[in-house]
Write a protein that holds these residues in place. Structure first.
Motif, PDB file in Angstrom:
ATOM      1  N   ARG A  75      49.533  33.322   2.979  1.00 52.61           N
ATOM      2  CA  ARG A  75      49.973  33.481   4.363  1.00 52.61           C
ATOM      3  C   ARG A  75      51.496  33.576   4.461  1.00 52.61           C
ATOM      4  NH1 ARG A  75      47.293  29.694   8.800  1.00 52.61           N
ATOM      5  NH2 ARG A  75      45.541  30.918   8.013  1.00 52.61           N
ATOM      6  N   ILE A  76      52.193  32.679   3.781  1.00 47.72           N
ATOM      7  CA  ILE A  76      53.667  32.700   3.820  1.00 47.72           C
ATOM      8  C   ILE A  76      54.187  33.959   3.130  1.00 47.72           C
ATOM      9  CG2 ILE A  76      55.762  31.502   3.077  1.00 47.72           C
ATOM     10  CD1 ILE A  76      54.269  28.902   3.320  1.00 47.72           C
ATOM     11  N   PHE A  77      53.543  34.345   2.027  1.00 43.97           N
ATOM     12  CA  PHE A  77      53.943  35.549   1.293  1.00 43.97           C
ATOM     13  C   PHE A  77      53.866  36.776   2.191  1.00 43.97           C
ATOM     14  CE2 PHE A  77      53.119  39.177  -1.479  1.00 43.97           C
ATOM     15  CZ  PHE A  77      54.038  39.000  -2.496  1.00 43.97           C
ATOM     16  N   PRO A  81      58.300  39.082   4.933  1.00 51.29           N
ATOM     17  CA  PRO A  81      59.051  40.301   5.298  1.00 51.29           C
ATOM     18  C   PRO A  81      59.312  40.410   6.797  1.00 51.29           C
ATOM     19  CG  PRO A  81      57.282  40.818   3.764  1.00 51.29           C
ATOM     20  CD  PRO A  81      57.054  39.416   4.203  1.00 51.29           C
ATOM     21  N   PHE A  82      58.365  39.954   7.613  1.00 49.08           N
ATOM     22  CA  PHE A  82      58.555  40.040   9.062  1.00 49.08           C
ATOM     23  C   PHE A  82      59.591  39.030   9.549  1.00 49.08           C
ATOM     24  CE2 PHE A  82      54.247  41.515   8.147  1.00 49.08           C
ATOM     25  CZ  PHE A  82      54.252  42.754   8.787  1.00 49.08           C
ATOM     26  N   VAL A  83      59.603  37.851   8.927  1.00 50.13           N
ATOM     27  CA  VAL A  83      60.612  36.857   9.280  1.00 50.13           C
ATOM     28  C   VAL A  83      62.001  37.349   8.895  1.00 50.13           C
ATOM     29  CG1 VAL A  83      61.430  34.496   8.820  1.00 50.13           C
ATOM     30  CG2 VAL A  83      58.980  34.946   9.076  1.00 50.13           C
ATOM     31  N   ALA A  84      62.087  38.151   7.840  1.00 48.08           N
ATOM     32  CA  ALA A  84      63.378  38.685   7.401  1.00 48.08           C
ATOM     33  C   ALA A  84      63.900  39.772   8.331  1.00 48.08           C
ATOM     34  CB  ALA A  84      63.261  39.233   5.972  1.00 48.08           C
ATOM     35  N   ILE A  85      63.013  40.567   8.933  1.00 47.21           N
ATOM     36  CA  ILE A  85      63.460  41.737   9.698  1.00 47.21           C
ATOM     37  C   ILE A  85      63.518  41.496  11.203  1.00 47.21           C
ATOM     38  CG2 ILE A  85      61.181  42.780  10.010  1.00 47.21           C
ATOM     39  CD1 ILE A  85      62.490  45.496   9.446  1.00 47.21           C
ATOM     40  N   LEU A  86      62.649  40.657  11.754  1.00 52.35           N
ATOM     41  CA  LEU A  86      62.594  40.494  13.206  1.00 52.35           C
ATOM     42  C   LEU A  86      63.865  39.901  13.812  1.00 52.35           C
ATOM     43  CD1 LEU A  86      58.882  39.411  13.817  1.00 52.35           C
ATOM     44  CD2 LEU A  86      59.969  41.605  14.299  1.00 52.35           C
ATOM     45  N   ALA A 228      59.182  47.469   1.393  1.00 47.79           N
ATOM     46  CA  ALA A 228      59.947  48.376   2.242  1.00 47.79           C
ATOM     47  C   ALA A 228      60.533  47.643   3.443  1.00 47.79           C
ATOM     48  CB  ALA A 228      59.054  49.529   2.713  1.00 47.79           C
ATOM     49  N   LEU A 229      59.823  46.652   3.961  1.00 49.88           N
ATOM     50  CA  LEU A 229      60.342  45.893   5.099  1.00 49.88           C
ATOM     51  C   LEU A 229      61.592  45.107   4.715  1.00 49.88           C
ATOM     52  CD1 LEU A 229      57.090  44.563   6.828  1.00 49.88           C
ATOM     53  CD2 LEU A 229      58.666  46.309   7.663  1.00 49.88           C
ATOM     54  N   PHE A 230      61.629  44.580   3.496  1.00 52.91           N
ATOM     55  CA  PHE A 230      62.844  43.887   3.052  1.00 52.91           C
ATOM     56  C   PHE A 230      64.019  44.856   2.952  1.00 52.91           C
ATOM     57  CE2 PHE A 230      59.967  40.499   1.331  1.00 52.91           C
ATOM     58  CZ  PHE A 230      60.567  39.438   1.982  1.00 52.91           C
ATOM     59  N   LEU A 231      63.752  46.048   2.444  1.00 54.75           N
ATOM     60  CA  LEU A 231      64.812  47.064   2.378  1.00 54.75           C
ATOM     61  C   LEU A 231      65.259  47.471   3.778  1.00 54.75           C
ATOM     62  CD1 LEU A 231      63.597  49.419  -0.493  1.00 54.75           C
ATOM     63  CD2 LEU A 231      65.269  47.575  -0.607  1.00 54.75           C
TER      64      LEU A 231
END
Length: 318
Positions: A75-77, A81-86, A228-231
């Protein structure tokens, strides 16, 4: 009804800008680096100036399988990416492009943007912790250590501008700006820009995620769209840093001509700062961990404190 329509327009505008601007910066980085390093590959995909390179990259990420390691906290994994981009989307909503053109004109807009930007580190920590890989965890901790070091000079240099303007509102700061600030706040501008690069883990401050260091930091186990979301978060961070630099230190929409074209000046200034971010990546070698920490604590923090003191004295005397 009119108020609801205005709210919907602002939300849609922020979403469209958030989806388009990072992709434009990412495409620009490919092209600028291709010119600077004579890398011809990205210049030919699709014909004219390699316009299809962005499409090819998107298709590549979409068709890759998104693998979740067996030892990972699933779940955390998946949420990392969403926590990083939002947070960058929230920050973009508070940055004014011109008078009246802003997603949310907050009285404490500067405080809000700085606070929200610092939340992005949680995505890297979550990715490192949840991957079930000790090297990813080590990379996540190195990202956190770097961001904690550079958060202080980043905030102090921005505080100097807020003191000079007498406001925490980004719109108020842009309205209070005058050309004299280019000299008066120059040390703060340099500190803010360097600290911002380090917070985004951009070269030459990409030690925590460099492939020549500890694999790819907290993102090693990520593939496909999650990677891709991290990028995309990195490019979104470049947009936020560039736009914030333009508003705080370069006057935002201030420029020749009527206020109706002020948004053009903001976009142009943001584009110039983004180009400098790309140019720095190409021009400077990666720093070692000890050099990175020394730069933060022995150079940037003292300069930021001195700039803040000078600004305070100047405001009191005037």
């Amino acid at each position: 009804m009119a108020g609801m329509l205005e709210f919907v327009v602002r939300v849609v505008g922020v979403i469209v800008a958030f989806l388009v601007a990072p992709l434009v910066v990412g495409q620009a980085e490919h092209k600028v680096m291709a010119h600077m390093q004579s890398r011809l590959g990205p210049m030919y995909a699709g014909g004219f100036h390699g316009w299809a390179q962005l499409v090819a990259d998107g298709v590549k990420f979409v068709q890759k399988e998104s693998v979740v390691p067996a030892a990972a906290d699933r779940r955390i994994f998946e949420w990392a990416p969403f926590v990083a981009i939002l947070p960058y989307m929230a920050a973009l909503a508070a940055i004014p492009i011109a008078p009246g053109i802003v997603g949310a004109d907050l009285d404490s807009g500067l405080f809000f943007v700085l606070a929200v930007m610092s939340v992005g580190v949680l995505g890297s920590l979550m990715a490192g912790w949840a991957s079930g890989n000790k090297y990813s965890l080590l990379g996540g901790l190195r990202v956190a250590a770097q961001l904690m070091s550079y958060e202080l000079p980043f905030v102090l240099s921005a505080a100097s501008v807020a003191v000079a303007a007498g406001s925490l509102s980004l719109t108020g700061i842009a309205n209070a700006w005058n050309p004299w600030w280019l000299l008066w706040q120059l040390p703060g501008l340099v500190v803010f820009f360097i600290a911002g690069l380090a917070e985004l883990q951009r070269p030459p401050f990409d030690m925590p995620v460099a492939d020549s260091e500890v694999i790819f930091g907290p993102y090693t186990e990520y593939t496909g769209l999650r990677f891709a979301l991290f990028l995309l978060a990195e490019y979104a961070g470049i947009v936020i840093l560039s736009a914030l630099t333009a508003v705080l230190f370069l006057g935002g929409w201030s420029g020749p001509g009527p206020d109706s074209i002020g948004w053009i000046w903001t976009i142009l200034k943001t584009a110039v700062v983004a180009f400098i971010v790309i140019w720095v990546r190409v021009s400077f070698p990666r720093m070692r961990a000890d050099q990175l920490q020394k730069l933060a604590w022995q150079v940037l923090v003292p300069v930021a404190l001195l700039q803040l003191a000078i600004t305070g004295i100047g405001v009191v005397l005037t």
